[in-house]
Design an enzyme around this catalytic site. Structure first.
Site, PDB file in Angstrom:
ATOM      1  N   ARG A  77      20.941  23.683  11.979  1.00  0.00           N
ATOM      2  CA  ARG A  77      21.416  25.087  12.480  1.00  0.00           C
ATOM      3  C   ARG A  77      20.205  25.473  13.041  1.00  0.00           C
ATOM      4  O   ARG A  77      19.825  26.958  13.104  1.00  0.00           O
ATOM      5  CB  ARG A  77      21.751  26.076  11.253  1.00  0.00           C
ATOM      6  N   SER A 122      31.028  30.120   9.804  1.00  0.00           N
ATOM      7  CA  SER A 122      30.128  30.512   8.650  1.00  0.00           C
ATOM      8  C   SER A 122      29.259  31.669   8.913  1.00  0.00           C
ATOM      9  O   SER A 122      28.500  31.626   9.926  1.00  0.00           O
ATOM     10  CB  SER A 122      29.078  29.196   8.473  1.00  0.00           C
ATOM     11  N   GLU A 152      23.858  32.968   9.627  1.00  0.00           N
ATOM     12  CA  GLU A 152      23.849  32.020  10.679  1.00  0.00           C
ATOM     13  C   GLU A 152      24.177  32.831  11.978  1.00  0.00           C
ATOM     14  O   GLU A 152      23.654  32.490  12.976  1.00  0.00           O
ATOM     15  CB  GLU A 152      24.874  30.909  10.762  1.00  0.00           C
TER      16      GLU A 152
HETATM   17  P1  FAD Z   1      27.693  32.789  21.710  1.00  0.00           P
HETATM   18  O1  FAD Z   1      28.197  33.168  20.462  1.00  0.00           O
HETATM   19  O2  FAD Z   1      28.154  33.272  22.971  1.00  0.00           O
HETATM   20  O3  FAD Z   1      26.203  32.875  21.643  1.00  0.00           O
HETATM   21  C1  FAD Z   1      25.308  32.354  20.643  1.00  0.00           C
HETATM   22  C2  FAD Z   1      23.772  32.437  20.832  1.00  0.00           C
HETATM   23  O4  FAD Z   1      23.367  31.718  21.725  1.00  0.00           O
HETATM   24  C3  FAD Z   1      23.512  34.038  21.171  1.00  0.00           C
HETATM   25  O5  FAD Z   1      22.217  34.434  20.732  1.00  0.00           O
HETATM   26  C4  FAD Z   1      23.455  33.791  22.771  1.00  0.00           C
HETATM   27  O6  FAD Z   1      22.614  34.848  23.488  1.00  0.00           O
HETATM   28  C5  FAD Z   1      23.019  32.437  23.137  1.00  0.00           C
HETATM   29  N1  FAD Z   1      23.304  31.804  24.032  1.00  0.00           N
HETATM   30  C6  FAD Z   1      24.723  31.418  24.506  1.00  0.00           C
HETATM   31  N2  FAD Z   1      24.822  30.506  25.750  1.00  0.00           N
HETATM   32  C7  FAD Z   1      23.410  30.705  25.926  1.00  0.00           C
HETATM   33  C8  FAD Z   1      22.769  30.016  27.255  1.00  0.00           C
HETATM   34  N3  FAD Z   1      23.490  29.323  27.903  1.00  0.00           N
HETATM   35  N4  FAD Z   1      21.354  30.153  26.935  1.00  0.00           N
HETATM   36  C9  FAD Z   1      20.844  30.744  26.380  1.00  0.00           C
HETATM   37  N5  FAD Z   1      21.135  31.107  25.382  1.00  0.00           N
HETATM   38  C10 FAD Z   1      22.561  31.254  25.009  1.00  0.00           C
HETATM   39  N6  FAD Z   1      29.157  26.081  14.437  1.00  0.00           N
HETATM   40  C11 FAD Z   1      28.756  24.963  13.874  1.00  0.00           C
HETATM   41  O7  FAD Z   1      27.643  24.663  14.194  1.00  0.00           O
HETATM   42  N7  FAD Z   1      29.856  24.279  13.232  1.00  0.00           N
HETATM   43  C12 FAD Z   1      31.026  24.520  13.243  1.00  0.00           C
HETATM   44  O8  FAD Z   1      31.686  23.923  12.403  1.00  0.00           O
HETATM   45  C13 FAD Z   1      31.447  25.938  13.451  1.00  0.00           C
HETATM   46  N8  FAD Z   1      32.523  26.577  13.441  1.00  0.00           N
HETATM   47  C14 FAD Z   1      33.133  27.642  13.663  1.00  0.00           C
HETATM   48  C15 FAD Z   1      34.184  28.003  13.445  1.00  0.00           C
HETATM   49  C16 FAD Z   1      34.804  29.183  13.833  1.00  0.00           C
HETATM   50  C17 FAD Z   1      36.270  29.677  13.573  1.00  0.00           C
HETATM   51  C18 FAD Z   1      33.782  30.180  14.588  1.00  0.00           C
HETATM   52  C19 FAD Z   1      34.408  31.429  15.128  1.00  0.00           C
HETATM   53  C20 FAD Z   1      32.641  29.621  14.822  1.00  0.00           C
HETATM   54  C21 FAD Z   1      32.004  28.582  14.382  1.00  0.00           C
HETATM   55  N9  FAD Z   1      30.789  28.058  14.602  1.00  0.00           N
HETATM   56  C22 FAD Z   1      30.563  26.715  14.122  1.00  0.00           C
HETATM   57  C23 FAD Z   1      29.973  28.858  15.232  1.00  0.00           C
HETATM   58  C24 FAD Z   1      29.887  28.904  16.726  1.00  0.00           C
HETATM   59  O9  FAD Z   1      31.259  28.158  17.256  1.00  0.00           O
HETATM   60  C25 FAD Z   1      28.676  27.952  17.555  1.00  0.00           C
HETATM   61  O10 FAD Z   1      27.769  28.582  16.795  1.00  0.00           O
HETATM   62  C26 FAD Z   1      28.771  27.880  18.901  1.00  0.00           C
HETATM   63  O11 FAD Z   1      27.799  26.878  19.572  1.00  0.00           O
HETATM   64  C27 FAD Z   1      28.604  29.217  19.692  1.00  0.00           C
HETATM   65  O12 FAD Z   1      28.771  29.020  21.139  1.00  0.00           O
HETATM   66  P2  FAD Z   1      29.258  30.383  21.967  1.00  0.00           P
HETATM   67  O13 FAD Z   1      29.384  29.742  23.248  1.00  0.00           O
HETATM   68  O14 FAD Z   1      30.217  30.928  21.453  1.00  0.00           O
HETATM   69  O15 FAD Z   1      27.816  30.924  21.562  1.00  0.00           O
HETATM   70  N1  EPU Z   2      33.276  25.827  -1.539  1.00  0.00           N
HETATM   71  C1  EPU Z   2      33.633  26.427  -2.355  1.00  0.00           C
HETATM   72  N2  EPU Z   2      34.483  27.967  -2.151  1.00  0.00           N
HETATM   73  C2  EPU Z   2      34.357  28.292  -0.897  1.00  0.00           C
HETATM   74  C3  EPU Z   2      33.893  27.657  -0.033  1.00  0.00           C
HETATM   75  C4  EPU Z   2      33.324  26.228  -0.090  1.00  0.00           C
HETATM   76  O1  EPU Z   2      33.452  25.994  -3.523  1.00  0.00           O
HETATM   77  O2  EPU Z   2      34.782  29.444  -0.886  1.00  0.00           O
HETATM   78  C5  EPU Z   2      32.767  24.445  -1.463  1.00  0.00           C
HETATM   79  C6  EPU Z   2      33.910  23.483  -1.064  1.00  0.00           C
HETATM   80  O3  EPU Z   2      34.749  23.091  -2.067  1.00  0.00           O
HETATM   81  C7  EPU Z   2      32.948  22.215  -0.707  1.00  0.00           C
HETATM   82  C8  EPU Z   2      31.583  23.052  -0.254  1.00  0.00           C
HETATM   83  O4  EPU Z   2      31.597  24.247  -0.789  1.00  0.00           O
HETATM   84  O5  EPU Z   2      32.866  21.524  -1.872  1.00  0.00           O
HETATM   85  C9  EPU Z   2      31.216  22.824   1.404  1.00  0.00           C
HETATM   86  O6  EPU Z   2      32.356  23.544   1.646  1.00  0.00           O
HETATM   87  P1  EPU Z   2      32.992  23.142   3.437  1.00  0.00           P
HETATM   88  O7  EPU Z   2      33.125  21.676   3.280  1.00  0.00           O
HETATM   89  O8  EPU Z   2      33.999  23.998   3.819  1.00  0.00           O
HETATM   90  O9  EPU Z   2      31.387  23.224   4.233  1.00  0.00           O
HETATM   91  P2  EPU Z   2      30.455  24.406   4.372  1.00  0.00           P
HETATM   92  O10 EPU Z   2      29.233  23.799   3.623  1.00  0.00           O
HETATM   93  O11 EPU Z   2      31.229  25.708   3.650  1.00  0.00           O
HETATM   94  C10 EPU Z   2      29.590  23.640   6.680  1.00  0.00           C
HETATM   95  C11 EPU Z   2      29.293  24.205   7.856  1.00  0.00           C
HETATM   96  C12 EPU Z   2      30.690  24.470   8.797  1.00  0.00           C
HETATM   97  C13 EPU Z   2      31.167  23.264   8.934  1.00  0.00           C
HETATM   98  C14 EPU Z   2      31.450  22.514   7.825  1.00  0.00           C
HETATM   99  C15 EPU Z   2      32.193  20.932   7.894  1.00  0.00           C
HETATM  100  C16 EPU Z   2      27.173  25.649   7.648  1.00  0.00           C
HETATM  101  C17 EPU Z   2      26.798  27.021   7.264  1.00  0.00           C
HETATM  102  N3  EPU Z   2      28.697  25.537   7.402  1.00  0.00           N
HETATM  103  O12 EPU Z   2      30.511  24.526   5.846  1.00  0.00           O
HETATM  104  O13 EPU Z   2      30.248  24.949   9.967  1.00  0.00           O
HETATM  105  O14 EPU Z   2      32.216  23.194   9.692  1.00  0.00           O
HETATM  106  O15 EPU Z   2      30.277  22.417   6.917  1.00  0.00           O
HETATM  107  O16 EPU Z   2      31.104  20.284   8.183  1.00  0.00           O
HETATM  108  O17 EPU Z   2      26.397  24.527   7.504  1.00  0.00           O
HETATM  109  C18 EPU Z   2      29.756  27.198  11.009  1.00  0.00           C
HETATM  110  O18 EPU Z   2      28.415  26.681  11.155  1.00  0.00           O
HETATM  111  O19 EPU Z   2      30.328  28.254  11.565  1.00  0.00           O
HETATM  112  C19 EPU Z   2      30.539  26.436  10.179  1.00  0.00           C
HETATM  113  C20 EPU Z   2      31.928  26.588  10.229  1.00  0.00           C
END
Ligand code: FAD
Ligand code: EPU
Length: 338
Positions: free
Chosen positions: A164, A237, A333
């Protein structure tokens, strides 16, 4: 160059926070960026680059210029027997690109299906899910320096990717705009199903291990676990999973045998922050419209009218209780603006 005044950002951030910005503009090409940085609107104001708004929390109105990156296009730059090198515009939706890669018989990003947001933000926090990080497939990142308009092309190594994290979140924060990212995608299917949930879901579906089926399995798991921002505001997250010394993790395991951690190296262990927050009793908590998701304690939610400040207040209480119970610091994050 068009600048709109006093624009609502509510539909432009997946947290659904009500906030306005003083000025708003869209960028569709590199030359527009070079033009933008010569304008008085750019020179006289703070600015914020916006992609899909899925990793941002506004804590008040943004008294400056929002620059929405809308550069599109997917182009194959080169290929050999094994790999296609694909260059994608920063404004392309991430999940649409994942679907494009599968339709074109390419593998490498199927585990990252359904992550919201756009291509341009994908290198910034090195998006990751289900055993894959985008750094595994990124070849280069194209960016424009917003001070002098010069272009810089970053190799994968120069991006300094970590969990991250990247150079774009540190030294280069707010200094450059990413215009394109190129990816090395595999023509021969190389699957990563190390994350247990994927294999379970494939068996549940009775599906073989193909790129498309892995993508569908990930989509199903995510839909079950994570709230859909179209229904409940959130940014995924809210906190990063903290990395602690393995010796400390072992001690905690003695006290809490079900604690979840992943070995990062000989000395360090990444702890599931969701587990820590859950154990502190926060899952399902709600105060007015600010809450903690009922299925995933790592996800803070806006049930409708929560303000950014209410979300921050809740986040601080959570950080404090995790620190008190486990002596572990957890850090956001999400990019907090304001
Ligand atoms: P924004 O939110 O618009 O911007 C994020 C940051 O990047 C800001 O600081 C912005 O200024 C900067 N930025 C954006 N575009 C540019 C550019 N072109 N040049 C320079 N700076 C820029 N993340 C994960 O890693 N794994 C996940 O599994 C995951 N699951 C998610 C699930 C949900 C339901 C949600 C809502 C979010 C999740 N995220 C996850 C977080 C998010 O989707 C990612 O961080 C994504 O890459 C953000 O993209 P965005 O275009 O929306 O960025
Ligand atoms: N868990 C709990 N209670 C909860 C949530 C999670 O006990 O309320 C336990 C789960 O049972 C599991 C562990 O925690 O054993 C990890 O949970 P999960 O697999 O849901 O993944 P996470 O670590 O919570 C990370 C990323 C997610 C990504 C998933 C899948 C980060 C900060 N988050 O979540 O990314 O989708 O793994 O790989 O690393 C994001 O960055 O926005 C994001 C959603």
């Amino acid at each position: 160059m068009n600048f709109s005044k006093n624009i609502s950002l509510k539909k432009l951030n997946t947290f659904g926070i009500k906030a306005n910005c003083k000025l708003f503009t869209e960028i569709h090409s590199k030359s527009q960026i070079k033009h933008l940085i010569q304008t008085e609107e750019f020179k006289r104001n703070n600015y914020l680059i916006l992609g899909g708004g899925s990793n941002i929390l506004f804590t008040k109105d943004f008294n400056g210029l929002i620059i929405k990156n809308e550069i599109i296009g997917i182009n194959i730059l080169s290929e050999n027997d094994h790999i296609k090198n694909v260059k994608v515009g920063a404004g392309v939706n991430w999940h649409k690109f994942v679907l494009w890669s599968i339709e074109n018989g390419l593998s490498g990003i199927e585990n990252l299906a359904l992550i919201p947001g756009n291509i341009g933000a994908s290198p910034i926090q090195n998006i990751g899910a289900y055993g894959v990080e985008v750094k595994d497939v990124i070849d280069k990142v194209w960016a424009i320096n917003l001070k002098d308009g010069n272009e810089h092309i970053f190799t994968n190594l120069e991006c300094k990717f970590k969990y991250r994290d990247s150079i774009f979140k540190n030294e280069l924060k707010d200094k450059i705009m990413i215009t394109h990212v190129s990816f090395n995608l595999s023509k021969t299917a190389i699957h990563n199903t190390s994350y247990g949930d994927i294999n379970e879901e494939l068996s549940r579906l009775g599906a073989e291990r193909s790129t498309k089926n892995i993508c569908n399995a990930v989509i199903n798991i995510r839909k079950r676990k994570l709230p859909n921002p179209d229904e409940i505001g959130n940014s995924g997250s809210f906190f990063k999973n903290p990395v602690i010394k393995s010796s400390k993790f072992k001690k905690l395991q003695g006290l809490y045998p079900d604690i979840v951690g992943y070995k990062m190296s000989e000395t360090d262990t990444k702890v599931a922050a969701g587990w820590l927050i859950d154990k502190c009793g926060w899952k399902g908590h709600r105060n007015n419209d600010a809450g903690v998701h009922k299925n995933q304690a790592l996800v803070l939610v806006n049930y409708g009218e929560a303000t950014g400040k209410e979300i921050i207040l809740l986040a601080k209480k959570i950080q404090k209780s995790v620190k008190e119970k486990f002596d572990i610091n957890i850090y956001p994050e999400v990019n907090i603006i304001g």
